[in-house]
Design a protein around this motif. Structure first.
Motif, PDB file in Angstrom:
ATOM      1  N   GLN A  69      43.604  31.786  36.390  1.00  0.00           N
ATOM      2  CA  GLN A  69      44.640  32.766  36.753  1.00  0.00           C
ATOM      3  C   GLN A  69      45.702  32.882  35.681  1.00  0.00           C
ATOM      4  N   GLN A  70      45.367  32.487  34.458  1.00  0.00           N
ATOM      5  CA  GLN A  70      46.290  32.687  33.346  1.00  0.00           C
ATOM      6  C   GLN A  70      46.120  34.105  32.881  1.00  0.00           C
ATOM      7  N   LEU A  71      46.802  34.974  33.532  1.00  0.00           N
ATOM      8  CA  LEU A  71      46.602  36.404  33.326  1.00  0.00           C
ATOM      9  C   LEU A  71      47.528  36.918  32.264  1.00  0.00           C
ATOM     10  N   ILE A  72      48.237  37.985  32.578  1.00  0.00           N
ATOM     11  CA  ILE A  72      48.973  38.706  31.574  1.00  0.00           C
ATOM     12  C   ILE A  72      50.458  38.460  31.664  1.00  0.00           C
ATOM     13  N   ASP A  73      50.885  37.390  32.381  1.00  0.00           N
ATOM     14  CA  ASP A  73      52.316  37.153  32.537  1.00  0.00           C
ATOM     15  C   ASP A  73      53.020  37.036  31.196  1.00  0.00           C
ATOM     16  N   SER A  74      52.349  36.489  30.203  1.00  0.00           N
ATOM     17  CA  SER A  74      53.031  36.321  28.928  1.00  0.00           C
ATOM     18  C   SER A  74      53.221  37.629  28.194  1.00  0.00           C
ATOM     19  N   GLN A  75      52.734  38.738  28.770  1.00  0.00           N
ATOM     20  CA  GLN A  75      53.090  40.023  28.197  1.00  0.00           C
ATOM     21  C   GLN A  75      54.603  40.176  28.164  1.00  0.00           C
ATOM     22  N   PHE A  76      55.300  39.462  29.030  1.00  0.00           N
ATOM     23  CA  PHE A  76      56.746  39.576  29.093  1.00  0.00           C
ATOM     24  C   PHE A  76      57.431  38.795  27.979  1.00  0.00           C
ATOM     25  N   LEU A  88      54.320  42.306  37.389  1.00  0.00           N
ATOM     26  CA  LEU A  88      55.480  41.700  38.035  1.00  0.00           C
ATOM     27  C   LEU A  88      55.343  41.758  39.543  1.00  0.00           C
ATOM     28  N   CYS A  89      54.873  42.886  40.049  1.00  0.00           N
ATOM     29  CA  CYS A  89      54.649  43.018  41.484  1.00  0.00           C
ATOM     30  C   CYS A  89      53.578  42.041  41.954  1.00  0.00           C
ATOM     31  N   ARG A  90      52.479  41.925  41.181  1.00  0.00           N
ATOM     32  CA  ARG A  90      51.416  40.983  41.554  1.00  0.00           C
ATOM     33  C   ARG A  90      51.921  39.548  41.628  1.00  0.00           C
ATOM     34  N   THR A  91      52.709  39.155  40.645  1.00  0.00           N
ATOM     35  CA  THR A  91      53.224  37.791  40.601  1.00  0.00           C
ATOM     36  C   THR A  91      54.075  37.482  41.825  1.00  0.00           C
ATOM     37  N   GLN A 108      46.363  28.247  49.202  1.00  0.00           N
ATOM     38  CA  GLN A 108      45.398  28.090  48.116  1.00  0.00           C
ATOM     39  C   GLN A 108      44.906  29.420  47.563  1.00  0.00           C
ATOM     40  N   SER A 109      45.488  30.524  47.993  1.00  0.00           N
ATOM     41  CA  SER A 109      44.995  31.841  47.587  1.00  0.00           C
ATOM     42  C   SER A 109      45.493  32.224  46.200  1.00  0.00           C
ATOM     43  N   ARG A 110      44.812  33.174  45.614  1.00  0.00           N
ATOM     44  CA  ARG A 110      45.216  33.763  44.344  1.00  0.00           C
ATOM     45  C   ARG A 110      45.098  35.276  44.454  1.00  0.00           C
ATOM     46  N   LEU A 111      45.997  35.974  43.799  1.00  0.00           N
ATOM     47  CA  LEU A 111      45.997  37.438  43.813  1.00  0.00           C
ATOM     48  C   LEU A 111      45.723  37.928  42.394  1.00  0.00           C
ATOM     49  N   PHE A 112      44.708  38.787  42.266  1.00  0.00           N
ATOM     50  CA  PHE A 112      44.281  39.259  40.957  1.00  0.00           C
ATOM     51  C   PHE A 112      44.497  40.759  40.827  1.00  0.00           C
ATOM     52  N   LEU A 113      44.993  41.165  39.682  1.00  0.00           N
ATOM     53  CA  LEU A 113      45.044  42.567  39.326  1.00  0.00           C
ATOM     54  C   LEU A 113      43.695  42.942  38.734  1.00  0.00           C
ATOM     55  N   VAL A 114      43.038  43.957  39.308  1.00  0.00           N
ATOM     56  CA  VAL A 114      41.691  44.317  38.887  1.00  0.00           C
ATOM     57  C   VAL A 114      41.619  45.825  38.653  1.00  0.00           C
ATOM     58  N   GLY A 115      40.422  46.305  38.357  1.00  0.00           N
ATOM     59  CA  GLY A 115      40.213  47.738  38.207  1.00  0.00           C
ATOM     60  C   GLY A 115      40.787  48.296  36.913  1.00  0.00           C
ATOM     61  N   ASP A 164      45.097  48.002  41.673  1.00  0.00           N
ATOM     62  CA  ASP A 164      44.130  47.397  42.592  1.00  0.00           C
ATOM     63  C   ASP A 164      44.320  45.890  42.562  1.00  0.00           C
ATOM     64  N   LEU A 165      44.416  45.298  43.744  1.00  0.00           N
ATOM     65  CA  LEU A 165      44.639  43.864  43.869  1.00  0.00           C
ATOM     66  C   LEU A 165      43.522  43.242  44.689  1.00  0.00           C
ATOM     67  N   CYS A 166      43.059  42.077  44.260  1.00  0.00           N
ATOM     68  CA  CYS A 166      42.049  41.325  45.003  1.00  0.00           C
ATOM     69  C   CYS A 166      42.639  39.982  45.407  1.00  0.00           C
ATOM     70  N   LEU A 167      42.711  39.741  46.706  1.00  0.00           N
ATOM     71  CA  LEU A 167      43.200  38.467  47.225  1.00  0.00           C
ATOM     72  C   LEU A 167      42.018  37.529  47.420  1.00  0.00           C
ATOM     73  N   VAL A 168      41.984  36.444  46.667  1.00  0.00           N
ATOM     74  CA  VAL A 168      40.912  35.456  46.778  1.00  0.00           C
ATOM     75  C   VAL A 168      41.431  34.298  47.629  1.00  0.00           C
ATOM     76  N   VAL A 169      40.874  34.154  48.808  1.00  0.00           N
ATOM     77  CA  VAL A 169      41.309  33.078  49.706  1.00  0.00           C
ATOM     78  C   VAL A 169      40.313  31.938  49.751  1.00  0.00           C
ATOM     79  N   LYS A 170      39.100  32.192  49.238  1.00  0.00           N
ATOM     80  CA  LYS A 170      38.076  31.153  49.199  1.00  0.00           C
ATOM     81  C   LYS A 170      37.520  31.105  47.794  1.00  0.00           C
ATOM     82  N   GLU A 171      37.788  30.042  47.086  1.00  0.00           N
ATOM     83  CA  GLU A 171      37.442  29.932  45.669  1.00  0.00           C
ATOM     84  C   GLU A 171      36.103  29.241  45.494  1.00  0.00           C
TER      85      GLU A 171
END
Length: 453
Positions: free
Chosen positions: A32-39, A148-151, A163-170, A184-191
């Motif tokens: 889940q090391q996504l794009i936060d460091s774009q900031f 920012l909204c996803r975070t 334990q869930s993670r939210l992913f920006l997709v699409g 588009d957001l994908c909520l992963v509740v079961k990894e």
């Protein structure tokens, strides 16, 4: 995941160069090391009024008990001038580690911008395509608002599902986004590897009911019009008041995470791909054949159709990544390792020198006169048209587009002959007009397309 690299300067420098790609230090990062460091990276655009506030005063929309450090994925394409060089397309070491849960967040270095050179336009039509792409492509400020909204939403949802993670997709991340693209957001509740498929009719609806209630009670000041849509794949639709972005949130649609990354790799494999796909999406939207909810083609299906066309040319512009790199793009790759797998992907060395204008004309002609809709299926996985399967899902379907990972039909929404005839008719008419005029305005008024960017 990975940063979206349609993040260039707005419109159109003379040599069509943008600061789109980013290089990272050779460190292995978690899923889940996504794009936060774009900031964090140097010279990034700032978010209008919010950026001038102190950190504690920015976007106090969701009340989270703690702050998480910014994280980033290191899958990034090479710069355009190295498109035909030996190093891989994405600079990242692959050191797989089998673990039973998602690795923790961690601090990372920030991104350094690199330049990418877009294809040269030698004719009017190609120039028009490039200009439209430059104006309408998703900008870094658009992505920052979504991320920012996803975070913040992830922190809120973790109050319900720790334990869930939210992913920006699409399209926001796959390289084919525009300034008007929804999130588009994908909520992963079961990894994975302890992953079990969520039943979309019962379990997913229950999860989304709780999320919807949470949005309505705790976040009503920051989220407006939250709606629970009880479709085949249920979603929560809502609008973020701060960014004014519309979002769709689903549960455990894992294939959406996988295909986002696959499409992103295709997007940067060849520098003509993104401009061509963007103009195709704009054209389809203008002619009302780009809306699955109304029985026409989804944007995802259109992207796959464009990639398929580029794969089937006498001198292909794209290969099948799943054939060349089967281990990298296997559905068996654990979810928290998906972003790391294509480190060995190299730029594709195509001998095809067709201009963007010729490729757009060829795309329209292919589906207007050459593709056999009655007996063939579009397959990016195979890089060719293949015979339709005999399964129930494929019977009585007018358009068959294979999903590269789970093999389903992404164009199943086209179930009425009237809509199918309208789609075919538009391909034929647009091909004939463009062939005669060689002017993009003949099939897509540029002024209208730019206003709807």
């Amino acid at each position: 995941m990975f940063p979206n690299s349609i993040l260039g300067r707005p419109p159109f420098t003379p040599n069509h160069q943008q600061h789109n790609f980013f290089a990272l230090s050779p460190t292995l990062y978690s899923h889940q090391q996504l794009i936060d460091s774009q900031f964090n990276f140097h010279n990034a655009e700032r978010l209008s009024d919010e950026q001038n506030l102190p950190l504690d005063g920015k976007r106090q929309r969701f009340h989270s008990p703690h702050q998480e450090p910014a994280v980033v994925n290191q899958i990034v394409p090479l710069s355009g001038e190295r498109r035909y060089s030996v190093p891989p397309l994405f600079s990242s070491p692959y050191v797989p580690e089998i673990v039973r849960c998602v690795p923790p967040f961690q601090e990372v270095s920030f991104l350094e911008p690199r330049e990418i050179t877009l294809p040269e336009a030698k004719d009017k039509l190609s120039q028009q395509i490039l200009e439209l792409f430059e104006v309408c492509q998703q900008q870094i400020s658009d992505l920052k608002k979504k991320e920012l909204c996803r975070t913040q939403l992830q922190r809120e949802i973790q109050l319900l599902f720790p334990q869930s993670r939210l992913f920006l997709v699409g399209s926001s991340l796959n390289g084919f986004g525009t300034r008007s693209s929804d999130g588009d957001l994908c909520l992963v509740v079961k990894e994975e590897p302890c992953f079990f498929q969520v039943n979309q009719k019962t379990e997913a609806r229950h999860i989304l009911t709780l999320v919807h209630k949470h949005f309505c009670t705790r976040l009503s000041g920051y989220i407006e019009r939250p709606q629970l849509i009880r479709a085949k794949v249920p979603i929560v639709k809502f609008r973020d008041k701060v960014s004014c972005v519309e979002f769709d949130l689903n549960v455990n649609n894992i294939v959406g995470i996988r295909n986002t990354f696959l499409l992103r790799t295709y997007a940067y494999l060849e520098n003509r791909v993104r401009p061509l796909v963007l103009v195709i999406k704009k054209w389809a939207s203008h002619h009302a054949i780009n809306d699955a909810s109304r029985g026409t083609l989804s944007s995802y299906s259109l992207v796959l159709m464009a990639l398929h066309y580029l794969q089937t040319l006498p001198e292909p512009i794209l290969p099948s990544l799943q054939k060349i790199y089967p281990e990298s793009f296997s559905p068996a790759v654990q979810l928290h390792l998906v972003h790391q797998t294509p480190c060995n992907v190299h730029p594709y060395l195509s001998k095809n020198e067709s201009s963007l204008g010729d490729l757009l004309l060829g795309f329209l002609k292919y589906y207007a006169t050459e593709f056999d809709w009655d007996s063939q299926m579009i397959s990016v996985r195979e890089a060719k048209a293949i015979p339709r399967p005999d399964g129930m899902e494929w019977r009585n379907k007018y358009i068959c587009v294979e999903e590269p990972f789970d093999g389903t039909n992404t164009a199943r929404a086209v179930h009425e002959k009237q809509k199918f005839d309208m789609i075919k008719d538009q391909f034929l008419k647009s091909w004939q007009r463009l062939k005669n005029k060689r002017d993009l305005n003949s099939i897509l008024p540029l002024r209208t397309a730019i206003l709807k960017r």
